[in-house]
Design a protein around this motif. Structure first.
Motif, PDB file in Angstrom:
ATOM      1  N   PRO A  37       0.796  -1.108  -0.385  1.00  0.00           N
ATOM      2  CA  PRO A  37      -0.356  -0.068   0.299  1.00  0.00           C
ATOM      3  C   PRO A  37       0.754   1.288   0.277  1.00  0.00           C
ATOM      4  O   PRO A  37       2.149   1.767   1.024  1.00  0.00           O
ATOM      5  N   SER A  38       0.174   2.173  -0.810  1.00  0.00           N
ATOM      6  CA  SER A  38       1.315   3.478  -0.585  1.00  0.00           C
ATOM      7  C   SER A  38       1.442   3.793   0.579  1.00  0.00           C
ATOM      8  O   SER A  38       0.143   3.583   1.839  1.00  0.00           O
ATOM      9  N   SER A  39       2.323   4.324   0.907  1.00  0.00           N
ATOM     10  CA  SER A  39       2.715   5.235   2.249  1.00  0.00           C
ATOM     11  C   SER A  39       1.714   5.714   2.685  1.00  0.00           C
ATOM     12  O   SER A  39       1.598   5.490   4.846  1.00  0.00           O
ATOM     13  N   VAL A  40       0.649   6.620   2.733  1.00  0.00           N
ATOM     14  CA  VAL A  40      -0.119   6.858   3.169  1.00  0.00           C
ATOM     15  C   VAL A  40      -1.273   6.110   4.293  1.00  0.00           C
ATOM     16  O   VAL A  40      -1.989   6.648   4.756  1.00  0.00           O
ATOM     17  N   LEU A  41      -1.545   5.150   3.223  1.00  0.00           N
ATOM     18  CA  LEU A  41      -2.911   4.544   3.417  1.00  0.00           C
ATOM     19  C   LEU A  41      -1.320   2.914   4.850  1.00  0.00           C
ATOM     20  O   LEU A  41      -2.668   2.047   5.065  1.00  0.00           O
ATOM     21  N   MET A  42      -0.653   2.948   4.843  1.00  0.00           N
ATOM     22  CA  MET A  42      -0.171   1.954   5.642  1.00  0.00           C
ATOM     23  C   MET A  42       0.424   2.151   6.890  1.00  0.00           C
ATOM     24  O   MET A  42       0.167   1.233   7.312  1.00  0.00           O
ATOM     25  N   PHE A  43      -0.013   3.075   7.405  1.00  0.00           N
ATOM     26  CA  PHE A  43       0.159   3.785   8.507  1.00  0.00           C
ATOM     27  C   PHE A  43      -1.642   4.526   9.344  1.00  0.00           C
ATOM     28  O   PHE A  43      -2.187   5.052   9.158  1.00  0.00           O
ATOM     29  N   ARG A  44      -1.826   3.937  10.510  1.00  0.00           N
ATOM     30  CA  ARG A  44      -3.009   4.145  11.301  1.00  0.00           C
ATOM     31  C   ARG A  44      -3.200   5.687  11.975  1.00  0.00           C
ATOM     32  O   ARG A  44      -1.666   6.035  11.753  1.00  0.00           O
ATOM     33  N   GLU A  45      -3.994   6.316  12.107  1.00  0.00           N
ATOM     34  CA  GLU A  45      -4.155   7.524  12.189  1.00  0.00           C
ATOM     35  C   GLU A  45      -3.539   7.352  13.764  1.00  0.00           C
ATOM     36  O   GLU A  45      -4.132   6.735  14.676  1.00  0.00           O
ATOM     37  N   ALA A  46      -3.363   8.476  14.645  1.00  0.00           N
ATOM     38  CA  ALA A  46      -2.271   8.398  16.240  1.00  0.00           C
ATOM     39  C   ALA A  46      -4.183   9.173  16.524  1.00  0.00           C
ATOM     40  O   ALA A  46      -3.833  10.032  16.067  1.00  0.00           O
TER      41      ALA A  46
END
Length: 350
Positions: A37-46
């Motif tokens: 997945p692209s970087s934007v979608l690879m991580f959850r929102e804190a």
């Protein structure tokens, strides 16, 4: 329909669905395509972190400036480090982050940070690798030879004039205390503050060619040099600029190109300029070496004593060992700060 055609159709449908839902990027490896997945979608929102009542104005004396590098290979570590800093400070809205990147996709990396930390005060600066590439000599580990590893040398040349003091942190750290305590350390007139380790065998950081050359080892005359780790430093940016310390570090890098006086990347030139002339900080602010040695990255335990910052310096990184299901016990201290959504890349036929 032949079975091989059915297989191709099924794979094609799978890829289309995956692409539509995750905006993937891909890298070709032989006949396989590793799709992530692209970087934007690879991580959850804190979570959103807010200042406590004791905090001063974020744009005044109460601001804390943190500098880090930003790289696609270490983005997961950077995300965890930022989360830990915000979670453990009483004044998260007063922390300003300055990221130096040499990555071509600097906008994508910045977008990923902003997606996970919508309220984060952050600035991204482009670091030109050509500025340092010809000055780098091969070290014991390839990662240490990357131009971005030397970006800390150029912080004072990169940060805007309103940043007069900065706390530099590597991307493989977790802060478990209020970072303001470290950032506000009394520099007592020094340019750099960091935990120093005078029990370490300082002579090991340089070659016999260095120690056998009086004109070179004479640089330590009149001072008691001790090892310090450059992954955690507080810097007086004004004094660095005024003293021309970027040029001083570069001069030792030029000597290294001619004589091979050390083996460890960007650390030794810092030691040559600053060892014995830094403001010592409590060891709790750099529990370093958790990544093991620079060759094999074997597991290491914690040093005795209180801890404010955990640092996976060395070859082993906690996110890689956790994903490989071969974690060290200390890696479980990093895991709660991991914002990564996926445990492994998606593999499909090319």
């Amino acid at each position: 329909m032949p079975s091989n055609c059915v297989t191709v159709v099924v794979i094609a449908i799978f890829v289309v669905i995956l692409s539509a839902s995750h905006a993937v990027t891909g890298a070709r490896v032989g006949t396989m395509m590793i799709r992530q997945p692209s970087s934007v979608l690879m991580f959850r929102e804190a979570p959103a972190f807010r200042n406590g009542p004791e905090c001063g104005a974020a744009d005044g004396d109460g601001r804390v400036d943190i500098a880090m590098t930003l790289d696609a290979n270490y983005l997961r570590g950077t995300m965890a480090a930022v989360l830990s800093i915000l979670q453990h400070t009483a004044c998260p809205e007063s922390v300003a982050f300055h990221f130096l990147t040499a990555d071509a996709d600097d906008h994508g990396l910045a977008a990923a940070l902003r997606a996970s930390f919508p309220f984060l005060d952050l600035r991204v600066y482009r670091f030109d690798p050509s500025r340092v590439r010809d000055r780098i000599s091969r070290s014991v580990r390839q990662e240490l030879d990357q131009p971005l590893n030397y970006a800390r040398v150029y912080l004072a040349d990169t940060l805007p004039p309103d940043v007069r003091r900065v706390t530099y942190l590597d991307s493989d750290v977790i802060v478990v205390d209020d970072v303001r305590t470290l950032a506000s350390v009394d520099l007592a007139g020094h340019v750099v503050a960091a935990p120093e380790y005078c029990h370490a065998n300082f002579s090991n950081y340089f070659t016999d060619a260095f120690w056998s050359h009086p004109a070179l080892n004479g640089t330590f005359h009149g001072r008691r040099p001790c090892y310090f780790n450059t992954g955690v430093m507080v810097m007086d940016v004004d004094k660095w600029r005024a003293g021309g310390y970027t040029r001083r570090v570069e001069e030792w890098m030029a000597v290294q190109k001619r004589r091979r006086i050390y083996h460890l990347g960007s650390l030794p030139p810092f030691l040559l300029v600053f060892a014995g002339h830094i403001r010592a900080v409590d060891h709790r602010w750099n529990q370093h070496g958790l990544g093991g040695d620079n060759v094999e990255g074997r597991c290491r335990g914690l040093h005795p004593g209180p801890i404010s910052l955990l640092h996976w310096s060395g070859k082993g990184k906690p996110w890689l060992r956790l994903d490989a299901r071969r974690p060290c016990s200390v890696d479980y201290l990093w895991a709660p700060y991991d914002l990564y959504r996926y445990s492994s890349p998606v593999i499909d036929e090319w």
